[in-house]
Write a protein that holds these residues in place. Sequence first.
Motif, PDB file in Angstrom:
ATOM      1  N   ARG A   1      -7.957  -4.258 -14.675  1.00  0.00           N
ATOM      2  CA  ARG A   1      -9.000  -4.858 -13.839  1.00  0.00           C
ATOM      3  C   ARG A   1      -9.245  -6.298 -14.278  1.00  0.00           C
ATOM      4  NH1 ARG A   1     -15.210  -2.791 -12.940  1.00  0.00           N
ATOM      5  NH2 ARG A   1     -15.295  -3.017 -10.669  1.00  0.00           N
ATOM      6  N   VAL A   2      -9.340  -7.201 -13.301  1.00  0.00           N
ATOM      7  CA  VAL A   2      -9.475  -8.639 -13.564  1.00  0.00           C
ATOM      8  C   VAL A   2     -10.769  -9.145 -12.944  1.00  0.00           C
ATOM      9  CG1 VAL A   2      -8.439 -10.915 -13.239  1.00  0.00           C
ATOM     10  CG2 VAL A   2      -6.958  -8.907 -13.567  1.00  0.00           C
ATOM     11  N   LEU A   3     -11.595  -9.773 -13.757  1.00  0.00           N
ATOM     12  CA  LEU A   3     -12.845 -10.365 -13.275  1.00  0.00           C
ATOM     13  C   LEU A   3     -12.574 -11.773 -12.754  1.00  0.00           C
ATOM     14  CD1 LEU A   3     -15.976 -10.349 -13.042  1.00  0.00           C
ATOM     15  CD2 LEU A   3     -16.030 -11.276 -15.377  1.00  0.00           C
ATOM     16  N   VAL A   4     -13.069 -12.061 -11.540  1.00  0.00           N
ATOM     17  CA  VAL A   4     -12.934 -13.391 -10.940  1.00  0.00           C
ATOM     18  C   VAL A   4     -14.332 -13.900 -10.596  1.00  0.00           C
ATOM     19  CG1 VAL A   4     -11.825 -14.781  -9.153  1.00  0.00           C
ATOM     20  CG2 VAL A   4     -10.696 -12.695  -9.974  1.00  0.00           C
ATOM     21  N   PRO A   5     -14.963 -14.668 -11.490  1.00  0.00           N
ATOM     22  CA  PRO A   5     -16.325 -15.158 -11.225  1.00  0.00           C
ATOM     23  C   PRO A   5     -16.339 -16.234 -10.151  1.00  0.00           C
ATOM     24  CG  PRO A   5     -15.745 -15.272 -13.585  1.00  0.00           C
ATOM     25  CD  PRO A   5     -14.487 -15.065 -12.818  1.00  0.00           C
ATOM     26  N   LEU A   6     -17.430 -16.284  -9.391  1.00  0.00           N
ATOM     27  CA  LEU A   6     -17.631 -17.303  -8.355  1.00  0.00           C
ATOM     28  C   LEU A   6     -16.372 -17.427  -7.497  1.00  0.00           C
ATOM     29  CD1 LEU A   6     -19.819 -17.826 -10.562  1.00  0.00           C
ATOM     30  CD2 LEU A   6     -19.694 -20.236  -9.970  1.00  0.00           C
ATOM     31  N   CYS A   7     -15.951 -16.296  -6.951  1.00  0.00           N
ATOM     32  CA  CYS A   7     -14.609 -16.180  -6.371  1.00  0.00           C
ATOM     33  C   CYS A   7     -14.466 -16.788  -4.987  1.00  0.00           C
ATOM     34  CB  CYS A   7     -14.192 -14.716  -6.330  1.00  0.00           C
ATOM     35  SG  CYS A   7     -15.261 -13.668  -5.294  1.00  0.00           S
ATOM     36  N   GLY A   8     -15.584 -17.007  -4.263  1.00  0.00           N
ATOM     37  CA  GLY A   8     -15.453 -17.497  -2.894  1.00  0.00           C
ATOM     38  C   GLY A   8     -14.598 -16.560  -2.059  1.00  0.00           C
ATOM     39  N   LYS A   9     -13.669 -17.140  -1.305  1.00  0.00           N
ATOM     40  CA  LYS A   9     -12.723 -16.318  -0.530  1.00  0.00           C
ATOM     41  C   LYS A   9     -11.293 -16.630  -0.991  1.00  0.00           C
ATOM     42  CE  LYS A   9     -12.449 -19.438   3.494  1.00  0.00           C
ATOM     43  NZ  LYS A   9     -12.442 -19.493   4.978  1.00  0.00           N
ATOM     44  N   SER A  10     -11.151 -16.850  -2.281  1.00  0.00           N
ATOM     45  CA  SER A  10      -9.887 -17.299  -2.855  1.00  0.00           C
ATOM     46  C   SER A  10      -8.726 -16.363  -2.542  1.00  0.00           C
ATOM     47  CB  SER A  10     -10.037 -17.429  -4.376  1.00  0.00           C
ATOM     48  OG  SER A  10      -8.797 -17.705  -4.976  1.00  0.00           O
ATOM     49  N   LEU A  11      -7.619 -16.958  -2.105  1.00  0.00           N
ATOM     50  CA  LEU A  11      -6.392 -16.197  -1.872  1.00  0.00           C
ATOM     51  C   LEU A  11      -5.810 -15.667  -3.178  1.00  0.00           C
ATOM     52  CD1 LEU A  11      -4.626 -18.517   0.738  1.00  0.00           C
ATOM     53  CD2 LEU A  11      -6.126 -16.556   1.155  1.00  0.00           C
ATOM     54  N   ASP A  12      -6.252 -16.224  -4.291  1.00  0.00           N
ATOM     55  CA  ASP A  12      -5.759 -15.777  -5.590  1.00  0.00           C
ATOM     56  C   ASP A  12      -6.083 -14.304  -5.824  1.00  0.00           C
ATOM     57  OD1 ASP A  12      -5.014 -18.404  -5.903  1.00  0.00           O
ATOM     58  OD2 ASP A  12      -6.685 -18.920  -7.222  1.00  0.00           O
ATOM     59  N   MET A  13      -7.199 -13.832  -5.280  1.00  0.00           N
ATOM     60  CA  MET A  13      -7.554 -12.420  -5.455  1.00  0.00           C
ATOM     61  C   MET A  13      -6.532 -11.512  -4.781  1.00  0.00           C
ATOM     62  SD  MET A  13     -11.724 -12.342  -5.173  1.00  0.00           S
ATOM     63  CE  MET A  13     -11.823 -13.151  -3.568  1.00  0.00           C
ATOM     64  N   ALA A  14      -6.134 -11.866  -3.560  1.00  0.00           N
ATOM     65  CA  ALA A  14      -5.131 -11.069  -2.848  1.00  0.00           C
ATOM     66  C   ALA A  14      -3.812 -11.093  -3.606  1.00  0.00           C
ATOM     67  CB  ALA A  14      -4.949 -11.597  -1.427  1.00  0.00           C
ATOM     68  N   TRP A  15      -3.458 -12.247  -4.188  1.00  0.00           N
ATOM     69  CA  TRP A  15      -2.215 -12.355  -4.952  1.00  0.00           C
ATOM     70  C   TRP A  15      -2.262 -11.446  -6.180  1.00  0.00           C
ATOM     71  CZ3 TRP A  15      -0.670 -13.842  -9.857  1.00  0.00           C
ATOM     72  CH2 TRP A  15       0.697 -14.129 -10.020  1.00  0.00           C
ATOM     73  N   LEU A  16      -3.377 -11.421  -6.880  1.00  0.00           N
ATOM     74  CA  LEU A  16      -3.505 -10.555  -8.060  1.00  0.00           C
ATOM     75  C   LEU A  16      -3.353  -9.082  -7.676  1.00  0.00           C
ATOM     76  CD1 LEU A  16      -6.412 -12.398  -9.895  1.00  0.00           C
ATOM     77  CD2 LEU A  16      -4.111 -12.029 -10.824  1.00  0.00           C
ATOM     78  N   VAL A  17      -3.941  -8.694  -6.552  1.00  0.00           N
ATOM     79  CA  VAL A  17      -3.793  -7.313  -6.080  1.00  0.00           C
ATOM     80  C   VAL A  17      -2.328  -7.022  -5.771  1.00  0.00           C
ATOM     81  CG1 VAL A  17      -4.340  -5.728  -4.194  1.00  0.00           C
ATOM     82  CG2 VAL A  17      -6.161  -7.094  -5.238  1.00  0.00           C
TER      83      VAL A  17
END
Length: 219
Positions: free
Chosen positions: A40-56
Amino acid sequence: MDEGFWKRRWARNEIGFHLNEVNPYLRRHWSRMNLTEGARVLVPLCGKSLDMAWLVEQGFAVLGVELSERAVEDFFSEQGLIADVSQQGGFKIYRAGSLEIRCGDFFALSRDEVGDCQGLYDRAALIALPVEMRQRYVEHLTHILVPGCQGLLVTLDYEQQEMPGPPFAVSDAEVRQRLGRCWDLELLERADVLEGNWKFLQRGLSRLEESCYRLTVRG
């Protein structure tokens, strides 16, 4: 800078900080994190960052935290995801598969809520905060994450007097001063990026550097 500042930015679509691509430092250096598949990866103040989809896509579970409900709803809509929405304390929680975004105040997060996070990704949190809030952010992050948690931090540095933030200038010396007491730091990359950033050139900056660090919470 209060909650209303960021909510107004999102409401007016003033989101120049949002990248319409996956961050190149994330692509290049995330493999340096010694994380197990499914971590599990914490992404603070994430907005709508595409980086989250990439991590998944890379096989990780993501826990984003974002103040703006508009940003969270835009993320799920743009990713074509249908979220299961619930309320827990001060957070409105959006879930879809291994992705979760908590909409609310980052500083209200507890270790019980993020203690299973083995990873951290900060591209736009530390540099989004004015100097008087950055130490509070680092202290809270250190408090809620467990020893051994590994992270990737991306910062910007420029002459602060040449442009008001956000994003704010965060120097290498400041990173080491604020995090060095409780975190192990490794500078992975530093780059002069002014020529490729016309918005910053137009604002009269004389220099602009990006730095990428690997972080580990000490035991």
